[in-house]
Design a protein around this motif. Structure first.
Motif, PDB file in Angstrom:
ATOM      1  N   SER A 218       0.837  -1.185   0.000  1.00 20.10           N
ATOM      2  CA  SER A 218       0.000   0.000   0.000  1.00 20.10           C
ATOM      3  C   SER A 218       0.880   1.246   0.000  1.00 20.10           C
ATOM      4  O   SER A 218       1.866   1.309   0.719  1.00 20.10           O
ATOM      5  CB  SER A 218      -0.882  -0.031   1.250  1.00 20.10           C
TER       6      SER A 218
ATOM      7  N   SER B  18      -1.634   3.070  -7.930  1.00 17.97           N
ATOM      8  CA  SER B  18      -2.743   3.860  -8.461  1.00 17.97           C
ATOM      9  C   SER B  18      -2.234   5.113  -9.156  1.00 17.97           C
ATOM     10  O   SER B  18      -2.840   5.582 -10.128  1.00 17.97           O
ATOM     11  CB  SER B  18      -3.693   4.276  -7.339  1.00 17.97           C
ATOM     12  N   THR B  19      -1.145   5.635  -8.663  1.00 15.27           N
ATOM     13  CA  THR B  19      -0.578   6.838  -9.275  1.00 15.27           C
ATOM     14  C   THR B  19      -0.179   6.569 -10.721  1.00 15.27           C
ATOM     15  O   THR B  19      -0.393   7.411 -11.599  1.00 15.27           O
ATOM     16  CB  THR B  19       0.627   7.331  -8.442  1.00 15.27           C
TER      17      THR B  19
HETATM   18  P1  ATP Z   1      -2.881   1.216  -2.444  1.00 12.66           P
HETATM   19  O1  ATP Z   1      -2.555  -0.201  -2.772  1.00 12.66           O
HETATM   20  O2  ATP Z   1      -3.071   1.426  -0.978  1.00 12.66           O
HETATM   21  O3  ATP Z   1      -4.002   1.786  -3.258  1.00 12.66           O
HETATM   22  P2  ATP Z   1      -0.899   2.474  -4.147  1.00 12.66           P
HETATM   23  O4  ATP Z   1       0.278   1.645  -4.396  1.00 12.66           O
HETATM   24  O5  ATP Z   1      -1.944   2.517  -5.207  1.00 12.66           O
HETATM   25  O6  ATP Z   1      -1.548   2.093  -2.763  1.00 12.66           O
HETATM   26  P3  ATP Z   1      -0.845   5.335  -4.473  1.00 12.66           P
HETATM   27  O7  ATP Z   1      -2.306   5.532  -4.221  1.00 12.66           O
HETATM   28  O8  ATP Z   1      -0.370   5.464  -5.853  1.00 12.66           O
HETATM   29  O9  ATP Z   1      -0.369   3.949  -3.855  1.00 12.66           O
HETATM   30  O10 ATP Z   1      -0.078   6.353  -3.523  1.00 12.66           O
HETATM   31  C1  ATP Z   1       1.327   6.520  -3.564  1.00 12.66           C
HETATM   32  C2  ATP Z   1       1.721   7.606  -2.567  1.00 12.66           C
HETATM   33  O11 ATP Z   1       1.166   8.848  -2.961  1.00 12.66           O
HETATM   34  C3  ATP Z   1       1.236   7.354  -1.161  1.00 12.66           C
HETATM   35  O12 ATP Z   1       2.252   7.734  -0.267  1.00 12.66           O
HETATM   36  C4  ATP Z   1       0.054   8.268  -1.004  1.00 12.66           C
HETATM   37  O13 ATP Z   1      -0.080   8.693   0.311  1.00 12.66           O
HETATM   38  C5  ATP Z   1       0.393   9.415  -1.929  1.00 12.66           C
HETATM   39  N1  ATP Z   1      -0.814   9.998  -2.525  1.00 12.66           N
HETATM   40  C6  ATP Z   1      -1.759   9.337  -3.214  1.00 12.66           C
HETATM   41  N2  ATP Z   1      -2.708  10.177  -3.673  1.00 12.66           N
HETATM   42  C7  ATP Z   1      -2.358  11.402  -3.254  1.00 12.66           C
HETATM   43  C8  ATP Z   1      -2.933  12.706  -3.403  1.00 12.66           C
HETATM   44  N3  ATP Z   1      -4.050  12.900  -4.095  1.00 12.66           N
HETATM   45  N4  ATP Z   1      -2.282  13.732  -2.825  1.00 12.66           N
HETATM   46  C9  ATP Z   1      -1.139  13.551  -2.129  1.00 12.66           C
HETATM   47  N5  ATP Z   1      -0.549  12.348  -1.961  1.00 12.66           N
HETATM   48  C10 ATP Z   1      -1.142  11.292  -2.501  1.00 12.66           C
END
Ligand code: ATP
Length: 306
Positions: free
Chosen positions: A89, A94-95
Protein backbone atom coordinates in the motif's frame (compact mmCIF):
# COMPACT_ATOMS: atom_id res chain seq x y z
CA UNK A 1 -7.31 -8.08 8.18
CA UNK A 2 -9.48 -7.40 5.18
CA UNK A 3 -12.03 -5.52 7.27
CA UNK A 4 -9.43 -3.33 8.93
CA UNK A 5 -7.85 -2.38 5.69
CA UNK A 6 -9.05 0.95 4.35
CA UNK A 7 -8.07 1.11 0.71
CA UNK A 8 -6.38 4.25 -0.39
CA UNK A 9 -8.48 4.58 -3.46
CA UNK A 10 -7.57 6.10 -6.79
CA UNK A 11 -7.81 9.64 -5.53
CA UNK A 12 -6.77 9.39 -1.95
CA UNK A 13 -8.26 11.91 0.37
CA UNK A 14 -9.59 14.19 -2.30
CA UNK A 15 -11.44 11.33 -3.86
CA UNK A 16 -12.95 10.13 -0.61
CA UNK A 17 -14.20 13.58 0.23
CA UNK A 18 -16.14 13.90 -2.98
CA UNK A 19 -16.70 10.35 -4.13
CA UNK A 20 -20.34 10.38 -3.08
CA UNK A 21 -21.07 12.86 -5.82
CA UNK A 22 -19.44 10.99 -8.61
CA UNK A 23 -20.55 8.09 -10.52
CA UNK A 24 -17.56 6.30 -11.86
CA UNK A 25 -13.96 6.75 -12.67
CA UNK A 26 -14.26 8.16 -16.14
CA UNK A 27 -17.12 10.43 -15.25
CA UNK A 28 -15.18 11.60 -12.26
CA UNK A 29 -12.19 12.46 -14.36
CA UNK A 30 -14.42 14.46 -16.67
CA UNK A 31 -15.96 16.42 -13.85
CA UNK A 32 -12.70 17.07 -12.09
CA UNK A 33 -11.03 18.23 -15.22
CA UNK A 34 -12.59 21.63 -14.72
CA UNK A 35 -10.61 22.20 -11.53
CA UNK A 36 -7.57 20.28 -12.55
CA UNK A 37 -4.26 21.87 -13.53
CA UNK A 38 -4.17 19.59 -16.50
CA UNK A 39 -5.27 21.42 -19.61
CA UNK A 40 -5.19 20.56 -23.28
CA UNK A 41 -2.48 22.50 -25.05
CA UNK A 42 -4.11 24.95 -27.48
CA UNK A 43 -4.74 23.22 -30.78
CA UNK A 44 -3.83 19.80 -29.36
CA UNK A 45 -4.55 17.01 -31.80
CA UNK A 46 -6.57 13.95 -30.88
CA UNK A 47 -4.72 10.80 -29.91
CA UNK A 48 -4.37 8.54 -32.92
CA UNK A 49 -5.11 5.27 -31.26
CA UNK A 50 -3.88 2.13 -32.92
CA UNK A 51 -3.50 -0.90 -30.67
CA UNK A 52 -2.90 0.93 -27.43
CA UNK A 53 0.77 0.36 -26.71
CA UNK A 54 1.80 2.06 -23.46
CA UNK A 55 5.21 3.36 -22.49
CA UNK A 56 6.40 5.02 -19.29
CA UNK A 57 9.75 6.63 -20.02
CA UNK A 58 11.77 7.70 -16.98
CA UNK A 59 8.65 9.01 -15.27
CA UNK A 60 9.03 10.92 -12.03
CA UNK A 61 6.07 12.37 -10.21
CA UNK A 62 5.08 13.88 -6.88
CA UNK A 63 1.71 15.19 -5.73
CA UNK A 64 3.54 18.08 -4.11
CA UNK A 65 7.04 19.51 -4.34
CA UNK A 66 8.21 17.86 -1.10
CA UNK A 67 8.17 14.23 -2.14
CA UNK A 68 8.45 12.11 -5.28
CA UNK A 69 5.86 9.34 -5.33
CA UNK A 70 7.26 7.78 -8.50
CA UNK A 71 10.97 7.91 -9.14
CA UNK A 72 12.30 7.25 -12.64
CA UNK A 73 9.79 4.60 -13.65
CA UNK A 74 10.22 2.98 -17.07
CA UNK A 75 8.17 0.14 -18.54
CA UNK A 76 6.26 -0.81 -21.67
CA UNK A 77 2.98 -2.59 -22.17
CA UNK A 78 3.03 -4.02 -25.68
CA UNK A 79 -0.23 -3.75 -27.64
CA UNK A 80 -2.61 -6.49 -26.50
CA UNK A 81 -0.44 -7.65 -23.61
CA UNK A 82 -1.02 -7.58 -19.88
CA UNK A 83 1.18 -5.97 -17.27
CA UNK A 84 0.40 -6.21 -13.57
CA UNK A 85 1.40 -3.80 -10.83
CA UNK A 86 1.87 -5.23 -7.36
CA UNK A 87 3.40 -3.93 -4.18
CA UNK A 88 2.58 -2.67 -0.73
CA UNK A 89 0.00 0.00 0.00
CA UNK A 90 1.29 3.43 -0.92
CA UNK A 91 3.87 2.07 -3.37
CA UNK A 92 2.44 4.18 -6.21
CA UNK A 93 0.34 1.67 -8.17
CA UNK A 94 -2.74 3.86 -8.46
CA UNK A 95 -0.58 6.84 -9.28
CA UNK A 96 0.73 5.02 -12.36
CA UNK A 97 -2.88 4.58 -13.54
CA UNK A 98 -3.72 8.23 -12.88
CA UNK A 99 -0.76 9.39 -14.91
CA UNK A 100 -1.75 7.18 -17.82
CA UNK A 101 -5.17 8.77 -17.70
CA UNK A 102 -3.38 12.10 -17.44
CA UNK A 103 -5.14 13.07 -14.30
CA UNK A 104 -1.84 14.79 -13.45
CA UNK A 105 1.16 15.82 -15.50
CA UNK A 106 4.50 14.18 -14.79
CA UNK A 107 7.44 16.10 -13.30
CA UNK A 108 9.98 14.30 -15.45
CA UNK A 109 9.97 11.83 -18.32
CA UNK A 110 6.90 11.05 -20.41
CA UNK A 111 3.89 8.78 -20.67
CA UNK A 112 3.27 7.61 -24.21
CA UNK A 113 0.32 5.87 -25.82
CA UNK A 114 1.01 4.48 -29.26
CA UNK A 115 4.12 6.66 -29.32
CA UNK A 116 2.27 9.91 -28.53
CA UNK A 117 2.96 11.83 -25.34
CA UNK A 118 -0.32 11.94 -23.41
CA UNK A 119 0.43 15.55 -22.44
CA UNK A 120 0.25 16.65 -26.08
CA UNK A 121 -3.09 15.17 -27.16
CA UNK A 122 -6.64 16.06 -26.15
CA UNK A 123 -7.74 14.54 -22.88
CA UNK A 124 -11.08 13.57 -24.38
CA UNK A 125 -9.43 11.44 -27.06
CA UNK A 126 -7.07 9.86 -24.52
CA UNK A 127 -9.89 8.92 -22.19
CA UNK A 128 -12.01 7.61 -25.02
CA UNK A 129 -9.27 5.07 -25.69
CA UNK A 130 -9.10 3.80 -22.11
CA UNK A 131 -11.66 1.71 -20.23
CA UNK A 132 -11.55 1.51 -16.47
CA UNK A 133 -12.88 -1.25 -14.26
CA UNK A 134 -12.51 0.22 -10.76
CA UNK A 135 -12.52 -1.65 -7.45
CA UNK A 136 -15.83 -0.22 -6.43
CA UNK A 137 -18.22 0.71 -9.16
CA UNK A 138 -20.71 3.32 -8.13
CA UNK A 139 -23.81 3.06 -10.26
CA UNK A 140 -25.91 5.87 -11.68
CA UNK A 141 -29.37 6.21 -10.14
CA UNK A 142 -30.89 4.98 -13.34
CA UNK A 143 -31.83 1.73 -15.03
CA UNK A 144 -29.51 -1.24 -15.43
CA UNK A 145 -29.74 -0.61 -19.16
CA UNK A 146 -28.48 2.95 -18.84
CA UNK A 147 -25.68 1.90 -16.54
CA UNK A 148 -24.35 -0.44 -19.19
CA UNK A 149 -25.15 1.83 -22.12
CA UNK A 150 -23.04 4.58 -20.56
CA UNK A 151 -20.06 2.79 -22.07
CA UNK A 152 -21.33 3.78 -25.52
CA UNK A 153 -24.45 5.90 -25.53
CA UNK A 154 -25.28 5.05 -29.12
CA UNK A 155 -25.26 1.29 -28.47
CA UNK A 156 -28.30 -0.67 -29.58
CA UNK A 157 -30.34 -2.83 -27.26
CA UNK A 158 -28.88 -6.00 -28.70
CA UNK A 159 -25.32 -4.68 -28.19
CA UNK A 160 -26.19 -3.97 -24.55
CA UNK A 161 -27.53 -7.49 -24.06
CA UNK A 162 -24.49 -9.01 -25.77
CA UNK A 163 -22.18 -7.05 -23.47
CA UNK A 164 -24.18 -8.14 -20.42
CA UNK A 165 -23.95 -11.76 -21.54
CA UNK A 166 -20.20 -11.48 -22.02
CA UNK A 167 -19.90 -10.00 -18.55
CA UNK A 168 -21.92 -12.90 -17.06
CA UNK A 169 -24.60 -10.59 -15.74
CA UNK A 170 -27.44 -11.01 -18.26
CA UNK A 171 -29.12 -13.97 -16.52
CA UNK A 172 -28.96 -12.15 -13.21
CA UNK A 173 -30.52 -9.02 -14.74
CA UNK A 174 -33.44 -11.08 -16.02
CA UNK A 175 -34.27 -11.99 -12.41
CA UNK A 176 -34.61 -8.30 -11.43
CA UNK A 177 -38.21 -6.99 -11.11
CA UNK A 178 -38.12 -5.03 -14.38
CA UNK A 179 -35.14 -6.78 -15.96
CA UNK A 180 -33.07 -4.20 -17.87
CA UNK A 181 -35.48 -1.43 -16.87
CA UNK A 182 -34.93 -1.99 -13.15
CA UNK A 183 -33.78 1.11 -11.30
CA UNK A 184 -30.48 0.54 -9.52
CA UNK A 185 -28.13 2.62 -7.40
CA UNK A 186 -28.76 4.41 -4.14
CA UNK A 187 -32.46 4.88 -4.78
CA UNK A 188 -33.11 1.61 -6.57
CA UNK A 189 -32.20 -2.03 -6.29
CA UNK A 190 -28.98 -2.49 -4.37
CA UNK A 191 -26.55 -4.75 -6.17
CA UNK A 192 -23.75 -6.78 -4.64
CA UNK A 193 -20.12 -5.84 -5.17
CA UNK A 194 -19.70 -8.65 -7.68
CA UNK A 195 -22.81 -7.59 -9.61
CA UNK A 196 -21.68 -3.99 -9.76
CA UNK A 197 -18.30 -5.04 -11.00
CA UNK A 198 -19.90 -7.11 -13.74
CA UNK A 199 -21.99 -4.08 -14.77
CA UNK A 200 -18.70 -2.16 -15.03
CA UNK A 201 -17.27 -4.95 -17.15
CA UNK A 202 -20.32 -4.91 -19.44
CA UNK A 203 -19.96 -1.13 -19.76
CA UNK A 204 -16.30 -1.47 -20.69
CA UNK A 205 -17.01 -4.24 -23.20
CA UNK A 206 -19.52 -1.92 -24.84
CA UNK A 207 -17.01 0.93 -24.89
CA UNK A 208 -14.53 -1.40 -26.57
CA UNK A 209 -11.38 0.56 -25.71
CA UNK A 210 -7.89 -0.39 -26.87
CA UNK A 211 -6.62 -0.06 -23.30
CA UNK A 212 -8.14 -1.43 -20.11
CA UNK A 213 -7.15 -0.39 -16.60
CA UNK A 214 -8.23 -2.82 -13.98
CA UNK A 215 -8.12 -2.18 -10.27
CA UNK A 216 -8.73 -5.51 -8.67
CA UNK A 217 -11.10 -5.52 -5.71
CA UNK A 218 -9.28 -5.92 -2.43
CA UNK A 219 -12.23 -7.37 -0.59
CA UNK A 220 -12.71 -11.09 -0.64
CA UNK A 221 -15.55 -12.34 -2.78
CA UNK A 222 -16.89 -15.84 -2.41
CA UNK A 223 -15.28 -18.49 -4.58
CA UNK A 224 -18.13 -18.78 -7.08
CA UNK A 225 -18.50 -15.04 -7.57
CA UNK A 226 -14.77 -14.83 -7.91
CA UNK A 227 -14.67 -17.47 -10.61
CA UNK A 228 -17.45 -15.75 -12.60
CA UNK A 229 -15.74 -12.40 -12.34
CA UNK A 230 -12.41 -13.82 -13.39
CA UNK A 231 -13.81 -15.19 -16.63
CA UNK A 232 -15.65 -11.94 -17.38
CA UNK A 233 -12.46 -10.00 -16.64
CA UNK A 234 -10.51 -12.29 -18.93
CA UNK A 235 -12.96 -11.42 -21.71
CA UNK A 236 -12.67 -7.68 -21.16
CA UNK A 237 -8.86 -7.92 -21.24
CA UNK A 238 -8.58 -10.27 -24.21
CA UNK A 239 -6.83 -8.60 -27.15
CA UNK A 240 -6.62 -5.33 -25.27
CA UNK A 241 -3.62 -3.67 -23.74
CA UNK A 242 -4.20 -4.23 -20.04
CA UNK A 243 -2.70 -2.69 -16.95
CA UNK A 244 -3.90 -4.28 -13.75
CA UNK A 245 -3.41 -3.45 -10.09
CA UNK A 246 -3.44 -6.87 -8.49
CA UNK A 247 -3.97 -7.71 -4.86
CA UNK A 248 -4.31 -11.45 -5.27
CA UNK A 249 -1.24 -12.76 -6.98
CA UNK A 250 -3.14 -15.86 -8.08
CA UNK A 251 -4.97 -13.71 -10.64
CA UNK A 252 -1.85 -12.52 -12.43
CA UNK A 253 0.27 -15.63 -12.84
CA UNK A 254 -0.33 -15.41 -16.59
CA UNK A 255 0.50 -11.71 -16.93
CA UNK A 256 3.18 -11.00 -19.53
CA UNK A 257 5.07 -8.93 -17.03
CA UNK A 258 4.68 -8.18 -13.34
CA UNK A 259 6.16 -4.97 -11.95
CA UNK A 260 6.85 -4.93 -8.24
CA UNK A 261 6.60 -1.37 -6.99
CA UNK A 262 7.99 -0.25 -3.68
CA UNK A 263 8.35 3.33 -2.51
CA UNK A 264 7.81 4.60 -6.04
CA UNK A 265 10.43 2.42 -7.69
CA UNK A 266 10.25 -0.77 -9.67
CA UNK A 267 12.25 -3.15 -7.50
CA UNK A 268 11.59 -6.34 -9.47
CA UNK A 269 10.13 -7.18 -12.86
CA UNK A 270 9.47 -10.30 -14.86
CA UNK A 271 6.82 -12.97 -15.27
CA UNK A 272 5.55 -15.07 -12.39
CA UNK A 273 8.10 -17.86 -12.76
CA UNK A 274 11.03 -15.51 -13.17
CA UNK A 275 10.01 -13.54 -10.10
CA UNK A 276 9.58 -16.67 -7.99
CA UNK A 277 13.05 -17.77 -9.05
CA UNK A 278 14.43 -14.41 -7.88
CA UNK A 279 13.39 -15.30 -4.34
CA UNK A 280 12.94 -11.63 -3.55
CA UNK A 281 10.01 -9.36 -2.69
CA UNK A 282 7.54 -11.00 -5.08
CA UNK A 283 8.44 -14.51 -3.98
CA UNK A 284 7.93 -13.64 -0.34
CA UNK A 285 4.56 -11.99 -1.12
CA UNK A 286 3.57 -15.14 -2.99
CA UNK A 287 4.55 -17.48 -0.16
CA UNK A 288 2.79 -15.26 2.34
CA UNK A 289 -0.43 -15.45 0.32
CA UNK A 290 -0.17 -19.22 -0.03
CA UNK A 291 0.31 -19.53 3.70
CA UNK A 292 -2.65 -17.41 4.66
CA UNK A 293 -4.75 -19.20 2.08
CA UNK A 294 -3.87 -22.51 3.66
CA UNK A 295 -4.46 -21.23 7.15
CA UNK A 296 -7.86 -19.69 6.48
CA UNK A 297 -8.84 -22.57 4.23
CA UNK A 298 -10.96 -20.63 1.76
CA UNK A 299 -9.00 -22.11 -1.08
CA UNK A 300 -9.26 -19.14 -3.41
CA UNK A 301 -6.30 -17.06 -2.44
CA UNK A 302 -8.36 -14.05 -1.53
CA UNK A 303 -5.83 -12.34 0.58
CA UNK A 304 -4.19 -9.08 -0.07
CA UNK A 305 -0.71 -8.06 -0.81
CA UNK A 306 -0.91 -5.10 1.47
P1 ATP B 1 -2.88 1.22 -2.44
O1 ATP B 1 -2.55 -0.20 -2.77
O2 ATP B 1 -3.07 1.43 -0.98
O3 ATP B 1 -4.00 1.79 -3.26
P2 ATP B 1 -0.90 2.47 -4.15
O4 ATP B 1 0.28 1.64 -4.40
O5 ATP B 1 -1.94 2.52 -5.21
O6 ATP B 1 -1.55 2.09 -2.76
P3 ATP B 1 -0.85 5.33 -4.47
O7 ATP B 1 -2.31 5.53 -4.22
O8 ATP B 1 -0.37 5.46 -5.85
O9 ATP B 1 -0.37 3.95 -3.86
O10 ATP B 1 -0.08 6.35 -3.52
C1 ATP B 1 1.33 6.52 -3.56
C2 ATP B 1 1.72 7.61 -2.57
O11 ATP B 1 1.17 8.85 -2.96
C3 ATP B 1 1.24 7.35 -1.16
O12 ATP B 1 2.25 7.73 -0.27
C4 ATP B 1 0.05 8.27 -1.00
O13 ATP B 1 -0.08 8.69 0.31
C5 ATP B 1 0.39 9.42 -1.93
N1 ATP B 1 -0.81 10.00 -2.52
C6 ATP B 1 -1.76 9.34 -3.21
N2 ATP B 1 -2.71 10.18 -3.67
C7 ATP B 1 -2.36 11.40 -3.25
C8 ATP B 1 -2.93 12.71 -3.40
N3 ATP B 1 -4.05 12.90 -4.10
N4 ATP B 1 -2.28 13.73 -2.82
C9 ATP B 1 -1.14 13.55 -2.13
N5 ATP B 1 -0.55 12.35 -1.96
C10 ATP B 1 -1.14 11.29 -2.50
Amino acid sequence: IVQLYVPLNWFGTYYRAIQKNFVDMENMFDLLRVDSDVKDVPGAPDLLIRRGGIEFKHVSFGYGPERLVLNDISFKVAPGSTVALVGPSGAGKSTVMRLLFRFYDVNGGAVLVDGQDVATVTQASLRAAIGVVPQDTVLFNNTVRYNIQYGRLTASSSDIIAAAKNADIHDRILTFPDAYDTQVGERGLRLSGGEKQRIAIARTLLKDPAIVLLDEATSALDTNTERNIQSALARVCANRTTLIIAHRLSTIIHADEILVLKDGEIVERGNHEALLALEGVYASMWHQQLESRNSNGNGNGNNETN
